[in-house]
Design an enzyme around this catalytic site. Structure first.
Site, PDB file in Angstrom:
ATOM      1  N   ASP A  72      10.990  10.726  -1.687  1.00 54.33           N
ATOM      2  CA  ASP A  72      10.051   9.880  -2.441  1.00 54.33           C
ATOM      3  C   ASP A  72       8.939  10.659  -3.107  1.00 54.33           C
ATOM      4  O   ASP A  72       8.437  10.272  -4.155  1.00 54.33           O
ATOM      5  CB  ASP A  72       9.439   8.826  -1.514  1.00 54.33           C
ATOM      6  CG  ASP A  72       8.444   9.422  -0.537  1.00 54.33           C
ATOM      7  OD1 ASP A  72       8.835  10.329   0.238  1.00 54.33           O
ATOM      8  OD2 ASP A  72       7.275   9.007  -0.541  1.00 54.33           O
ATOM      9  N   ASP A  75       7.503  15.156   0.422  1.00 57.18           N
ATOM     10  CA  ASP A  75       8.050  15.319   1.765  1.00 57.18           C
ATOM     11  C   ASP A  75       9.575  15.322   1.707  1.00 57.18           C
ATOM     12  O   ASP A  75      10.167  15.393   0.636  1.00 57.18           O
ATOM     13  CB  ASP A  75       7.535  14.205   2.681  1.00 57.18           C
ATOM     14  CG  ASP A  75       7.815  12.817   2.112  1.00 57.18           C
ATOM     15  OD1 ASP A  75       8.674  12.705   1.215  1.00 57.18           O
ATOM     16  OD2 ASP A  75       7.180  11.842   2.550  1.00 57.18           O
ATOM     17  N   TYR A 226       5.173   3.206   4.184  1.00 56.55           N
ATOM     18  CA  TYR A 226       5.585   2.173   3.246  1.00 56.55           C
ATOM     19  C   TYR A 226       5.772   0.839   3.951  1.00 56.55           C
ATOM     20  O   TYR A 226       6.821   0.196   3.845  1.00 56.55           O
ATOM     21  CB  TYR A 226       6.863   2.593   2.511  1.00 56.55           C
ATOM     22  CG  TYR A 226       6.638   3.758   1.570  1.00 56.55           C
ATOM     23  CD1 TYR A 226       5.992   3.574   0.354  1.00 56.55           C
ATOM     24  CD2 TYR A 226       7.043   5.038   1.914  1.00 56.55           C
ATOM     25  CE1 TYR A 226       5.768   4.638  -0.503  1.00 56.55           C
ATOM     26  CE2 TYR A 226       6.821   6.109   1.067  1.00 56.55           C
ATOM     27  CZ  TYR A 226       6.184   5.902  -0.142  1.00 56.55           C
ATOM     28  OH  TYR A 226       5.953   6.956  -0.992  1.00 56.55           O
ATOM     29  N   GLU A 496      -0.270  14.925  -5.152  1.00 56.88           N
ATOM     30  CA  GLU A 496       1.132  14.681  -4.824  1.00 56.88           C
ATOM     31  C   GLU A 496       1.831  13.850  -5.898  1.00 56.88           C
ATOM     32  O   GLU A 496       1.323  12.809  -6.314  1.00 56.88           O
ATOM     33  CB  GLU A 496       1.249  13.972  -3.475  1.00 56.88           C
ATOM     34  CG  GLU A 496       2.692  13.815  -3.020  1.00 56.88           C
ATOM     35  CD  GLU A 496       2.802  13.355  -1.582  1.00 56.88           C
ATOM     36  OE1 GLU A 496       3.829  13.649  -0.946  1.00 56.88           O
ATOM     37  OE2 GLU A 496       1.865  12.694  -1.088  1.00 56.88           O
TER      38      GLU A 496
END
Length: 523
Positions: A72, A75, A226, A496
């Protein structure tokens, strides 16, 4: 002021605003980004050459093949909820603006979508189950290692009749339905497979209603990363989240809804199945369940967790085309959302930075910038085709005004901002060098074949050197509310990238490739 000098002023403004950006280059790089996020066995034509095969045993602990798909963000976990939303938005980008894309980029976009849908089909391959995640996020986030090296637990998480996950199954249905439209002419058999499985995923979501965040075992894996904070809420409470590198990841403090149970992904999935299939049963579902499922909750948000603004734009199309007058409220709500973005309207407005960027607290702000910009352009398209405007009380807002707002946002992202830098890696003369991304910040396997263990990567994480593998096309979280960006790898809220930042941006950039000066006073 004389008419002549007024004309000169307008020409000056037009020339000032006229784009100096290469939207084609930005589009190409925004799609290329997805190759850097790939999991699984990489194809021979892989362009992000610093990446290698990874996670080739995913799903084995559950006896199912769950290889492929996308990581995603920075990571090495495959989170199903945001991956499905990414797929929906990539598909919607092609559906609305694919005809404006150069042929090679349209092909690349379809490849990026199929990399996701092939994986999503695997997640619903077992009757009565939807696999929603691969990888233990706590152990993963405790390490800084390349996906090619990862040796953390590849835990498999699923939802079922006993522990439902309507938000993930509903978004999966939306993703497969939207993607079926992309492949309708390219690969009709695959398109039909996607549509049939979308219906099956939706049936599961609607039959077994509930949130995957409510199950204790699932919650340990999906939260606080999430969780669905806008899909199902059992009570009114303040949700506390950790503040450390691991526990604050992706999340921000926000009060839970007190207005009953919002089930936006069910409506969202039904809306996409209606669009893809033209089956009246899904129109009936929207009409009969809208109030129960929260369609009247006029929430001005759109992203992986909250579909309300996007739902209103999507459903309003059918009303504006005169096919379903019963859907008028969706246009009213879509209008209301657009009015929050128009300075001249009397509506309460979405927050902007001093430099003009849409801003919402909590980090990863560019996800809001790109998703809202996409809605601006898509709604402008619907309004234009139906010769309508957005009703903002005392003023009527035309499509050109919405296009101009989107242009300001994308141009800020590409470099027209107080920092004079692009927030897309590899675009422009100045862009982020130290993004929060494991694979990008660690030496590639080809340059450093030796294994880099979990904690051995900390040296690279803490380094002030630029990342050795530029993740070309990645859009970072972006600056803070003061327009300042420090280019700090440790500041994941700003540095990120995520797949769901780029997915709607693909459609936005495709539009501006064909319409570089859309919305300007004079062109």
């Amino acid at each position: 002021m004389t008419p002549f000098f007024l004309l000169q002023l307008l020409l000056s403004v037009s020339l000032t605003l006229a784009s100096s950006h290469d939207y084609h280059e930005a589009l190409s790089k925004s799609i290329l980004f997805f190759e850097g996020q790939r999991s699984g066995k990489l194809p021979p034509d892989q362009r992000a050459g610093w990446r290698g095969d990874s996670a080739l045993s995913d799903g084995s602990e559950a006896g199912v093949d769950l290889t492929g798909g996308y990581y995603d963000a920075g990571d090495n976990v495959k989170f199903g909820f945001p991956m499905a939303f990414t797929t929906t938005m990539l598909s919607w980008s092609v559906i609305e603006f694919g005809e404006l894309m150069p042929a090679d980029e349209l092909r690349n976009a379809a490849v990026a979508i199929r990399w996701a849908t092939d994986y999503l089909l695997k997640t619903i391959s077992r009757p009565g189950l939807v696999f929603v995640q691969v990888g233990n996020p706590i152990s993963d986030h405790n390490c800084w290692e390349r996906p090619e090296d990862m040796d953390t637990a590849r835990t498999v998480y699923n939802v079922s009749a006993d522990r439902p996950g309507s938000e993930v199954a509903g978004e999966t249905a939306a993703a497969l339905a939207a993607a079926s439209m992309v492949f309708r002419d390219i690969d009709p058999d695959y398109s039909q497979t996607l549509l049939e499985n979308a219906m099956r995923a939706f049936e599961f979501a609607d039959t077994y209603k509930g949130s995957y965040s409510d199950d204790p075992q699932l919650k340990a894996g999906v939260c606080p990363f999430y969780c669905d904070f806008d899909g199902y809420q059992a009570s009114c409470q303040f949700i506390e989240r950790g503040r450390g590198w691991i526990l604050a990841y992706h999340m921000y403090d926000r009060k839970a809804s007190c207005e009953g149970l919002l089930k936006d992904e069910l409506l969202w999935g039904a809306a996409w199945l209606r669009r893809a299939s033209q089956n009246d049963s899904f129109l009936d579902y929207i009409q009969n369940n809208g109030k129960t499922l929260g369609a009247d909750d006029n929430i001005n948000e759109f992203g992986w967790d909250n579909k309300h603004a996007g739902l209103n734009v999507l459903v309003s199309k059918e009303f504006m085309e005169g096919q379903a007058l019963s859907l008028e409220s969706y246009k009213e709500f879509a209008d209301s959302f657009m009015c929050t973005l128009i300075p001249e309207s009397s509506s309460s407005h979405i927050q902007f930075t001093p430099g003009g960027l849409i801003y919402r607290p909590g980090g990863s702000n560019m996800q809001h910038v790109t998703s809202i910009s996409f809605l601006l352009l898509t709604y402008a398209k619907y309004l234009s085709k139906s010769s309508q405007t957005a009703n903002c009380g005392s003023i009527q807002v035309d499509p050109a005004s919405l296009q101009l707002q989107a242009k300001k946002q994308v141009d800020y992202l590409l470099g027209d901002n107080p920092m004079n830098m692009s927030y897309m890696v590899g675009y422009g003369d100045r862009y982020p060098q130290r993004i929060h991304h494991r694979g990008s910040s660690l030496p590639s396997v080809s340059s450093h074949p030796q294994f880099i263990a979990c904690k051995d990567g900390s040296y690279y994480y803490k380094s002030t050197n630029p990342n050795p593998n530029p993740l070309v096309g990645a859009v970072v979280g972006g600056p803070g509310e003061d327009d300042v960006y420090e280019d700090d790898r440790a500041d994941f809220r700003k540095s990120e990238p995520t797949t769901y930042i780029n997915a709607p941006l693909v459609g936005v950039l495709a539009y501006f490739v064909a319409n570089p000066n859309a919305g300007l006073v004079l062109t």
